[in-house]
Write an enzyme that holds these catalytic residues in place. Structure first.
Site, PDB file in Angstrom:
ATOM      1  N   CYS A  20       0.546   1.649  -5.528  1.00 12.22           N
ATOM      2  CA  CYS A  20      -0.415   2.660  -6.190  1.00 12.22           C
ATOM      3  C   CYS A  20      -0.041   4.108  -6.541  1.00 12.22           C
ATOM      4  O   CYS A  20       0.754   4.445  -5.424  1.00 12.22           O
ATOM      5  CB  CYS A  20      -1.896   2.729  -5.166  1.00 12.22           C
ATOM      6  SG  CYS A  20      -2.743   1.017  -5.280  1.00 12.22           S
ATOM      7  N   HIS A  45       1.047  -1.202   0.178  1.00 14.53           N
ATOM      8  CA  HIS A  45      -0.019   0.158  -0.230  1.00 14.53           C
ATOM      9  C   HIS A  45       0.845   1.128  -0.006  1.00 14.53           C
ATOM     10  O   HIS A  45       1.742   1.687   0.679  1.00 14.53           O
ATOM     11  CB  HIS A  45      -0.866  -0.016   1.321  1.00 14.53           C
ATOM     12  CG  HIS A  45      -2.011  -0.848   1.409  1.00 14.53           C
ATOM     13  ND1 HIS A  45      -3.124  -0.595   0.062  1.00 14.53           N
ATOM     14  CD2 HIS A  45      -2.461  -1.912   1.947  1.00 14.53           C
ATOM     15  CE1 HIS A  45      -4.056  -1.677   0.310  1.00 14.53           C
ATOM     16  NE2 HIS A  45      -3.742  -2.437   1.311  1.00 14.53           N
ATOM     17  N   ARG A  78      -0.256   2.546 -11.292  1.00 16.08           N
ATOM     18  CA  ARG A  78       1.019   2.120 -10.390  1.00 16.08           C
ATOM     19  C   ARG A  78       2.326   2.554 -10.618  1.00 16.08           C
ATOM     20  O   ARG A  78       2.803   3.031 -11.899  1.00 16.08           O
ATOM     21  CB  ARG A  78       1.058   0.774 -10.911  1.00 16.08           C
ATOM     22  CG  ARG A  78      -0.221  -0.384 -10.709  1.00 16.08           C
ATOM     23  CD  ARG A  78      -0.613  -0.697  -9.044  1.00 16.08           C
ATOM     24  NE  ARG A  78      -1.774  -1.304  -9.061  1.00 16.08           N
ATOM     25  CZ  ARG A  78      -2.858  -0.721  -8.899  1.00 16.08           C
ATOM     26  NH1 ARG A  78      -3.054   0.368  -8.876  1.00 16.08           N
ATOM     27  NH2 ARG A  78      -4.123  -1.646  -8.603  1.00 16.08           N
TER      28      ARG A  78
END
Length: 228
Positions: free
Chosen positions: A196, A127, A205
């Site tokens: 991300c 993340h 990405r």
């Protein structure tokens, strides 16, 4: 009319309070929980490694590379990653798989990619924001930076060659055995990190690619990249 205005005002205040609480939850509470969970994963690994009295001891890098590890178990931690560029206190567990629940506990290994230190492309996702913000500072990574991992027997030092590279989520070629657009042209022992972009979105990405630069047994002490 006054009743309507009062009701609307109270509703707006309530909605505003709910939004504030949600933001606090996303920005703070999920981060606190995730940090605790990741610390627990690391503690589990270190305790497991300490209990295992008989483990293979690689002699270091060679033409054949480190021995192949046992199959990873889905959702379970198997390694710890360190990235000095992100701070000398930065360390995260690496778990098998990239399911939503797995990525709440740490970084996730793409299940169909190479194992740690083996030929192919060892690929890991994390993340950017929420759940501990493990890759919050991902854009700071540069060519030449070290990414160090250990599985309890061996230190693996990878060196970043390219990135951060921006692409779309459907560009799955970035985790191919010889990742497309990486600049690599033949089989090797590679590492791909993905997260991300933008910081609070997921429309794109960010990717970095690295090659395995060195290995050494844990008995030899920390690799140079982790020494202050």
């Amino acid at each position: 009319m006054r009743v309507v205005v009062r009701t609307v005002s109270e509703l707006c205040i309530t909605v505003g309070a709910v939004i504030v609480l949600f933001v606090v939850y996303v920005l703070f509470w999920t981060g606190v929980k995730a940090e605790n969970v990741m610390d627990d994963q690391i503690d589990r690994l270190e305790e497991q490694w300490a209990r295992e009295s008989v483990r293979p001891t690689p002699s270091g890098a060679s033409s054949t590379g480190p021995p192949k590890p046992a199959a990873y178990r889905s959702g379970e931690p198997f390694a710890i990653m360190y990235i000095p560029r992100l701070g000398f206190t930065w360390n995260k567990p690496v778990l098998e798989g990239t399911a939503t629940g797995t990525l709440k506990k740490g970084l996730g290994h793409y299940a169909r990619t190479a194992q740690l230190g083996q030929k192919g492309n060892f690929s890991v996702a994390g993340h950017r924001r929420t759940y501990g913000d493990p890759f919050k500072d991902f854009p700071r990574l540069r060519a030449g930076d070290a990414v160090v991992l250990t599985d309890g027997t061996t230190w693996f030092t990878y060196r970043i060659d390219k990135g951060p590279y921006k692409t779309v989520p459907s560009d799955v070629g970035v985790v191919d055995p010889v990742p497309r657009k990486s600049g690599y042209t033949r089989e090797g022992r590679y590492l791909t990190l993905t997260t991300c972009d933008p910081e609070w979105g997921h429309s794109h990405r960010l990717i970095v690619w690295a090659h395995l630069d060195a290995t050494q047994p844990v008995e030899a002490g920390k690799p140079a990249a982790l020494r202050r």
